[in-house]
Write a protein that holds these residues in place. Structure first.
Motif, PDB file in Angstrom:
ATOM      1  N   TYR A 129      14.575  11.450  -5.672  1.00 32.74           N
ATOM      2  CA  TYR A 129      14.878  12.091  -4.386  1.00 32.74           C
ATOM      3  C   TYR A 129      14.629  11.115  -3.237  1.00 32.74           C
ATOM      4  N   TRP A 130      13.478  10.438  -3.286  1.00 39.69           N
ATOM      5  CA  TRP A 130      13.098   9.541  -2.190  1.00 39.69           C
ATOM      6  C   TRP A 130      14.087   8.383  -2.046  1.00 39.69           C
ATOM      7  N   GLU A 131      14.445   7.760  -3.161  1.00 38.58           N
ATOM      8  CA  GLU A 131      15.375   6.629  -3.083  1.00 38.58           C
ATOM      9  C   GLU A 131      16.760   7.081  -2.651  1.00 38.58           C
ATOM     10  N   THR A 132      17.189   8.240  -3.133  1.00 41.82           N
ATOM     11  CA  THR A 132      18.489   8.767  -2.717  1.00 41.82           C
ATOM     12  C   THR A 132      18.505   9.028  -1.220  1.00 41.82           C
ATOM     13  N   ARG A 133      17.432   9.636  -0.731  1.00 37.71           N
ATOM     14  CA  ARG A 133      17.361   9.931   0.705  1.00 37.71           C
ATOM     15  C   ARG A 133      17.425   8.645   1.525  1.00 37.71           C
ATOM     16  N   ASN A 134      16.644   7.637   1.145  1.00 38.63           N
ATOM     17  CA  ASN A 134      16.667   6.373   1.887  1.00 38.63           C
ATOM     18  C   ASN A 134      18.036   5.705   1.843  1.00 38.63           C
ATOM     19  N   LEU A 135      18.662   5.716   0.672  1.00 40.99           N
ATOM     20  CA  LEU A 135      19.989   5.105   0.550  1.00 40.99           C
ATOM     21  C   LEU A 135      20.991   5.808   1.465  1.00 40.99           C
ATOM     22  N   LEU A 153       0.831  -1.200   0.000  1.00 39.71           N
ATOM     23  CA  LEU A 153       0.000   0.000   0.000  1.00 39.71           C
ATOM     24  C   LEU A 153       0.871   1.258   0.000  1.00 39.71           C
ATOM     25  N   ILE A 154       1.981   1.217   0.734  1.00 42.84           N
ATOM     26  CA  ILE A 154       2.909   2.352   0.759  1.00 42.84           C
ATOM     27  C   ILE A 154       3.456   2.600  -0.644  1.00 42.84           C
ATOM     28  N   PHE A 155       3.886   1.534  -1.300  1.00 44.41           N
ATOM     29  CA  PHE A 155       4.463   1.677  -2.635  1.00 44.41           C
ATOM     30  C   PHE A 155       3.412   2.096  -3.658  1.00 44.41           C
ATOM     31  N   GLY A 156       2.297   1.373  -3.687  1.00 45.74           N
ATOM     32  CA  GLY A 156       1.296   1.622  -4.721  1.00 45.74           C
ATOM     33  C   GLY A 156       0.602   2.960  -4.603  1.00 45.74           C
ATOM     34  N   SER A 157       0.478   3.461  -3.381  1.00 47.57           N
ATOM     35  CA  SER A 157      -0.221   4.727  -3.184  1.00 47.57           C
ATOM     36  C   SER A 157       0.688   5.931  -3.384  1.00 47.57           C
ATOM     37  N   ASP A 158       1.994   5.701  -3.341  1.00 48.93           N
ATOM     38  CA  ASP A 158       2.922   6.832  -3.315  1.00 48.93           C
ATOM     39  C   ASP A 158       4.010   6.698  -4.380  1.00 48.93           C
ATOM     40  N   PHE A 159       5.042   5.958  -4.093  1.00 47.74           N
ATOM     41  CA  PHE A 159       6.238   5.961  -4.945  1.00 47.74           C
ATOM     42  C   PHE A 159       6.029   5.234  -6.273  1.00 47.74           C
ATOM     43  N   GLY A 160       5.306   4.123  -6.235  1.00 50.51           N
ATOM     44  CA  GLY A 160       5.001   3.429  -7.485  1.00 50.51           C
ATOM     45  C   GLY A 160       4.101   4.260  -8.371  1.00 50.51           C
ATOM     46  N   ALA A 161       3.130   4.930  -7.760  1.00 48.91           N
ATOM     47  CA  ALA A 161       2.236   5.797  -8.521  1.00 48.91           C
ATOM     48  C   ALA A 161       3.004   6.965  -9.138  1.00 48.91           C
ATOM     49  N   ALA A 162       3.888   7.565  -8.367  1.00 55.19           N
ATOM     50  CA  ALA A 162       4.682   8.697  -8.873  1.00 55.19           C
ATOM     51  C   ALA A 162       5.594   8.256 -10.017  1.00 55.19           C
ATOM     52  N   LYS A 211      10.151   2.576   6.217  1.00 56.79           N
ATOM     53  CA  LYS A 211      10.422   1.254   6.783  1.00 56.79           C
ATOM     54  C   LYS A 211      10.716   0.169   5.736  1.00 56.79           C
ATOM     55  N   PRO A 212       9.855  -0.044   4.717  1.00 59.65           N
ATOM     56  CA  PRO A 212      10.166  -1.114   3.769  1.00 59.65           C
ATOM     57  C   PRO A 212      11.474  -0.891   3.013  1.00 59.65           C
ATOM     58  N   TYR A 213      11.806   0.376   2.735  1.00 54.65           N
ATOM     59  CA  TYR A 213      13.058   0.678   2.033  1.00 54.65           C
ATOM     60  C   TYR A 213      14.249   0.435   2.956  1.00 54.65           C
ATOM     61  N   TYR A 214      14.139   0.855   4.197  1.00 52.83           N
ATOM     62  CA  TYR A 214      15.188   0.575   5.181  1.00 52.83           C
ATOM     63  C   TYR A 214      15.479  -0.926   5.230  1.00 52.83           C
ATOM     64  N   GLU A 215      14.418  -1.703   5.381  1.00 52.20           N
ATOM     65  CA  GLU A 215      14.607  -3.150   5.534  1.00 52.20           C
ATOM     66  C   GLU A 215      15.244  -3.761   4.291  1.00 52.20           C
ATOM     67  N   ALA A 216      14.764  -3.362   3.120  1.00 54.92           N
ATOM     68  CA  ALA A 216      15.303  -3.926   1.874  1.00 54.92           C
ATOM     69  C   ALA A 216      16.769  -3.567   1.681  1.00 54.92           C
ATOM     70  N   TYR A 217      17.128  -2.301   1.934  1.00 54.21           N
ATOM     71  CA  TYR A 217      18.506  -1.862   1.730  1.00 54.21           C
ATOM     72  C   TYR A 217      19.444  -2.441   2.795  1.00 54.21           C
ATOM     73  N   LEU A 218      18.990  -2.459   4.042  1.00 53.41           N
ATOM     74  CA  LEU A 218      19.831  -3.018   5.109  1.00 53.41           C
ATOM     75  C   LEU A 218      20.062  -4.507   4.913  1.00 53.41           C
ATOM     76  N   ASP A 219      19.067  -5.200   4.357  1.00 56.02           N
ATOM     77  CA  ASP A 219      19.214  -6.637   4.134  1.00 56.02           C
ATOM     78  C   ASP A 219      20.271  -6.941   3.081  1.00 56.02           C
ATOM     79  N   MET A 220      20.654  -5.985   2.277  1.00 56.24           N
ATOM     80  CA  MET A 220      21.706  -6.190   1.284  1.00 56.24           C
ATOM     81  C   MET A 220      23.098  -6.216   1.910  1.00 56.24           C
ATOM     82  N   MET A 221      23.215  -5.770   3.137  1.00 59.61           N
ATOM     83  CA  MET A 221      24.516  -5.755   3.803  1.00 59.61           C
ATOM     84  C   MET A 221      24.891  -7.174   4.226  1.00 59.61           C
ATOM     85  N   HIS A 222      26.146  -7.538   4.014  1.00 63.80           N
ATOM     86  CA  HIS A 222      26.579  -8.923   4.195  1.00 63.80           C
ATOM     87  C   HIS A 222      26.452  -9.428   5.626  1.00 63.80           C
ATOM     88  N   ASP A 223      26.728  -8.573   6.613  1.00 64.52           N
ATOM     89  CA  ASP A 223      26.739  -9.066   8.000  1.00 64.52           C
ATOM     90  C   ASP A 223      25.614  -8.467   8.833  1.00 64.52           C
TER      91      ASP A 223
END
Length: 365
Positions: A309-315, A284-293, A342-354
């Motif tokens: 802007y949003w993805e850069t900020r989260n990264l 719902l977060i994606f579809g209502s906001d960033f995916g729609a944009a 939150k979903p972006y934090y989790e996805a990006y942090l999960d890419m870290m090896h340790d």
């Protein structure tokens, strides 16, 4: 001689073929950092992202005491690092030097540190350096004078929540003028205690309970752009608002309206936080906001500019968290941030090896 020339020619012909095969194999191999987890020795970094509504937007009758069960749930996990959605004093100091781009950002998000600079004689970089020098040698039995001085230093460094942590560690009789704290700074700290903000009402009391000495500010606004033309500002607002007006957005509003009514007791507020942190909210977060944009069709791609802007900020926010974790591997980190991150934090942090991410509402149950 003849055979040598033939062998040389064959090798010369085979090398490009071998390289082509090797390159083809490499091209077909997908590098997935989140599947290369470690380390082989020692504990992983653990992270829980607490998605939160912004408490400053709640009605004035909302009581901070109703956050009690949320704080207790987080305390039970015993995080050793707390990261919050606040711009660091260091980043604010940087942005103040680039007013042509960041004037509005500084006005909105950066505290005035001039009174603390007068009281301590230190600007943001100098106060930050002094904090980094003192904290490693600070004992749990630090004197009241040391804590007052650290509170003053954190204010001078633009780190109000950490200053409040030091202030609240003092006995009430020791929360007074002295050691860098003057009347103005004391009044600011006392006023800060009542601020209805998740950084103050969740992160600060949690840090005090856990015996932590500071909170880490990891928000990032360096992707904020300077003033745009009136035409572009109007065009962007119209295009993105139109994109947001969709069926997914309607579903999200229904869910959020139900959650935002759960504010009348600690039990209700815990239920609200479970809802905001449920993985069912992510689409719902994606579809209502960033995916729609991303998919809006304006000729200037306003939606994709916003998405960038949003993805850069989260990264950059996640890289700030990663930087903190890298200084002391193997610890538990609680990252408190607005729900949409939150979903972006989790996805990006999960890419870290340790790094092991505790997904969704796992620690709120």
């Amino acid at each position: 001689m003849k055979h040598t020339l033939i062998r040389t020619a064959l090798v010369a012909l085979m090398v490009p073929v071998a390289l082509s095969i090797a390159c083809s194999a490499v091209a077909q191999t997908k590098f997935e950092p989140n599947k290369l987890k470690g380390p082989k020795q020692g504990p992983m970094n653990q992270v829980f992202v607490l998605g939160t509504p912004h408490l400053s937007e709640f009605s004035k009758d909302f009581s901070a005491s109703h956050l009690r069960l949320v704080v207790e749930k987080m305390e039970a996990w015993k995080p050793e690092i707390i990261a919050i959605e606040k711009i660091s004093g260091v980043q604010c100091d940087h942005m103040k030097r680039y007013q042509f781009r960041y004037a509005d950002t500084v006005k909105s998000y950066c505290p005035d540190t001039s009174d603390a600079q007068r009281a301590t004689g230190l600007d943001v970089p100098a106060a930050t350096a002094e904090i980094e020098k003192q904290l490693p040698n600070l004992s749990k039995e630090a004197s009241a004078a040391q804590r007052r001085h650290l509170a003053a230093l954190f204010l001078a460094a633009g780190e109000g929540p950490s200053a409040l942590v030091q202030w609240l560690k003092l006995a009430e009789s020791e929360r007074r003028v002295g050691d860098g704290i003057d009347d103005a700074l004391m009044q600011r700290l006392e006023k800060m205690k009542t601020s209805m903000n998740e950084n103050i009402q969740i992160a600060v009391p949690l840090a005090v309970r856990l015996g932590l000495e500071r909170i880490y500010s990891v928000d990032d606004h360096t992707a904020d752009s300077g003033p745009s033309s009136a035409e572009d500002e109007k065009g962007a607002n119209e295009a993105i608002s139109k994109a947001w007006n969709n069926t997914v957005g309607a579903k999200r509003r229904i869910v959020q309206d139900k959650l935002e009514k759960l504010t009348h007791s600690p039990e209700e507020v815990l239920q609200m936080y479970r809802g905001y942190n449920s993985t069912s909210l992510y689409p719902l977060i994606f579809g209502s906001d960033f995916g729609a944009a991303m998919n809006e069709g304006s000729s200037k791609h306003y939606g994709r500019q916003y998405l960038g802007y949003w993805e850069t900020r989260n990264l950059r926010m996640v890289s700030n968290i990663r930087d903190v974790m890298g200084m002391a591997p193997g610890k538990r980190t609680l990252a408190i941030v607005g729900v949409s991150h939150k979903p972006y934090y989790e996805a990006y942090l999960d890419m870290m090896h340790d790094v092991k991410v505790h997904v969704g509402d796992t620690l709120l149950k």
